[in-house]
Design a protein around this motif. Structure first.
Motif, short mmCIF file in Angstrom:
data_model
loop_
_atom_site.label_atom_id
_atom_site.label_comp_id
_atom_site.label_asym_id
_atom_site.label_seq_id
_atom_site.Cartn_x
_atom_site.Cartn_y
_atom_site.Cartn_z
N TRP A 93 0.84 -1.20 0.00
CA TRP A 93 0.00 0.00 0.00
C TRP A 93 0.88 1.25 0.00
O TRP A 93 1.87 1.32 0.74
CB TRP A 93 -0.92 0.03 1.22
CG TRP A 93 -1.83 -1.15 1.34
CD1 TRP A 93 -2.09 -2.11 0.39
CD2 TRP A 93 -2.59 -1.52 2.49
NE1 TRP A 93 -2.98 -3.05 0.87
CE2 TRP A 93 -3.30 -2.71 2.16
CE3 TRP A 93 -2.76 -0.98 3.76
CZ2 TRP A 93 -4.15 -3.35 3.06
CZ3 TRP A 93 -3.60 -1.61 4.66
CH2 TRP A 93 -4.30 -2.77 4.32
N PRO A 94 0.52 2.26 -0.79
CA PRO A 94 1.33 3.48 -0.86
C PRO A 94 1.05 4.49 0.25
O PRO A 94 1.44 5.65 0.14
CB PRO A 94 0.94 4.05 -2.24
CG PRO A 94 -0.48 3.61 -2.41
CD PRO A 94 -0.56 2.25 -1.78
N THR A 155 -12.29 1.20 -10.32
CA THR A 155 -11.15 1.76 -11.06
C THR A 155 -11.47 3.18 -11.54
O THR A 155 -10.64 4.09 -11.44
CB THR A 155 -10.78 0.87 -12.25
OG1 THR A 155 -10.44 -0.44 -11.78
CG2 THR A 155 -9.61 1.45 -13.03
N LYS A 156 -12.66 3.35 -12.07
CA LYS A 156 -13.09 4.66 -12.57
C LYS A 156 -13.05 5.72 -11.47
O LYS A 156 -12.77 6.90 -11.73
CB LYS A 156 -14.50 4.56 -13.15
CG LYS A 156 -15.04 5.86 -13.71
CD LYS A 156 -16.45 5.68 -14.25
CE LYS A 156 -17.02 6.99 -14.77
NZ LYS A 156 -18.41 6.82 -15.29
N GLY A 158 -10.93 5.84 -9.07
CA GLY A 158 -9.59 6.07 -8.57
C GLY A 158 -8.95 4.89 -7.87
O GLY A 158 -7.83 5.02 -7.37
N GLY A 159 -9.64 3.76 -7.83
CA GLY A 159 -9.09 2.58 -7.17
C GLY A 159 -7.88 2.02 -7.90
O GLY A 159 -7.87 1.94 -9.13
N GLN A 160 -6.86 1.64 -7.16
CA GLN A 160 -5.62 1.08 -7.71
C GLN A 160 -5.56 -0.41 -7.37
O GLN A 160 -5.71 -0.79 -6.21
CB GLN A 160 -4.42 1.80 -7.10
CG GLN A 160 -3.07 1.19 -7.45
CD GLN A 160 -1.93 1.81 -6.67
OE1 GLN A 160 -2.10 2.80 -5.96
NE2 GLN A 160 -0.74 1.22 -6.78
N LEU A 161 -5.34 -1.25 -8.38
CA LEU A 161 -5.21 -2.68 -8.13
C LEU A 161 -3.92 -2.97 -7.39
O LEU A 161 -2.84 -2.58 -7.83
CB LEU A 161 -5.24 -3.46 -9.46
CG LEU A 161 -5.02 -4.97 -9.35
CD1 LEU A 161 -6.14 -5.62 -8.55
CD2 LEU A 161 -4.93 -5.60 -10.74
N ILE A 162 -4.02 -3.65 -6.26
CA ILE A 162 -2.86 -4.04 -5.47
C ILE A 162 -2.48 -5.49 -5.74
O ILE A 162 -1.33 -5.81 -6.05
CB ILE A 162 -3.13 -3.85 -3.95
CG1 ILE A 162 -3.51 -2.40 -3.64
CG2 ILE A 162 -1.91 -4.29 -3.14
CD1 ILE A 162 -2.44 -1.38 -3.93
N MET A 194 -7.95 -3.72 -3.82
CA MET A 194 -7.78 -2.41 -4.45
C MET A 194 -7.76 -1.32 -3.40
O MET A 194 -8.46 -1.39 -2.39
CB MET A 194 -8.91 -2.15 -5.46
CG MET A 194 -9.00 -3.19 -6.56
SD MET A 194 -10.21 -2.75 -7.84
CE MET A 194 -9.35 -1.41 -8.68
N LEU A 196 -7.97 2.93 -2.74
CA LEU A 196 -8.36 4.23 -3.27
C LEU A 196 -7.84 5.30 -2.32
O LEU A 196 -8.26 5.37 -1.16
CB LEU A 196 -9.89 4.31 -3.39
CG LEU A 196 -10.48 5.46 -4.19
CD1 LEU A 196 -11.92 5.12 -4.61
CD2 LEU A 196 -10.51 6.77 -3.40
N GLN A 197 -6.88 6.10 -2.79
CA GLN A 197 -6.35 7.19 -1.98
C GLN A 197 -7.28 8.40 -2.06
O GLN A 197 -7.77 8.77 -3.12
CB GLN A 197 -4.95 7.58 -2.44
CG GLN A 197 -3.90 6.51 -2.18
CD GLN A 197 -2.51 6.94 -2.61
OE1 GLN A 197 -2.01 6.52 -3.64
NE2 GLN A 197 -1.88 7.79 -1.81
#
Length: 201
Positions: A93-94, A155-156, A158-162, A194, A196-197
């Motif tokens: 996770w970022p 995803t649309k 802003g979710g990022q696949l981890i 996923m 989402l930041q």
């Protein structure tokens, strides 16, 4: 304005959004089990999820109502109210894992899709989670949803696949009575972890 657009706006104006409360439990359970499969939600689970939605008096879980009926909900655990399990990858996770809330479930009645309910519920949950101190939200997205709509939607937004996790809900289907709507026998569906930041308000 075309009749369809006019009707869409009328319906949207009649959808009310409320923070999750015990008065809505029955409607949330009914809708969740109809969409996701029997025993996806139970009385005990929804009570537990409700408690995990709070920090102080701030509740991050929301429902959508149309004609006094639950037509959508988002269940969100506050960042201090849940723990990462084997389906989570905090090292990837970022953000600081201690600042991540958990998007447990987002559900919209199929007959009410297309009115912006899912996006509105997500926005309201994010606002509350941010107020609670969260910087991001984690979700496990069901990759067997029709047309993979859940993954595309997250995803649309802003979710990022981890990471992808095979058999994400198999334990629930074996030990907790969960009846997957797409698998015969025990669930073998894949879940997408996923993150989402949250953007600054």
């Amino acid at each position: 304005m075309t009749p369809s657009i006019h009707m869409n706006r009328i319906v949207q104006s009649e959808i009310n959004y409320e923070q999750l409360a015990p008065a809505f439990f029955a409607g949330v359970i009914s809708l969740g089990n109809r969409v996701h499969g029997d025993n996806y939600l139970t009385d005990d689970l929804i009570a537990d999820y409700y408690a995990k939605s709070f920090i102080g008096t701030t509740n991050a879980s929301w429902v959508a109502l149309y004609a006094n009926k639950v037509v959508g909900f988002r269940l969100t655990f506050a960042h201090t109210q849940w723990k990462a399990d084997e389906w989570c990858s905090p090292s990837l996770w970022p953000v600081d894992p201690n600042t991540v809330c958990y998007f447990k479930c987002n559900t919209v009645d199929p007959a009410m899709q297309g009115y912006g309910i899912g996006s509105t519920l997500l926005s309201k949950s994010i606002d509350c989670a941010r107020n609670q101190g969260a910087e991001a939200g984690l979700a496990h997205i069901w990759l067997a949803s029709p047309g993979n709509s859940a993954f595309k939607y997250f995803t649309k937004n802003g979710g990022q696949l981890i990471k992808k996790h095979p058999n994400k809900w198999r334990y629930a289907s074996i030990h907790e009575g969960y009846d997957c709507p797409v698998c015969e026998g025990y669930c073998e569906c894949e879940g997408a972890e996923m993150l989402l930041q949250f953007q600054a308000p």
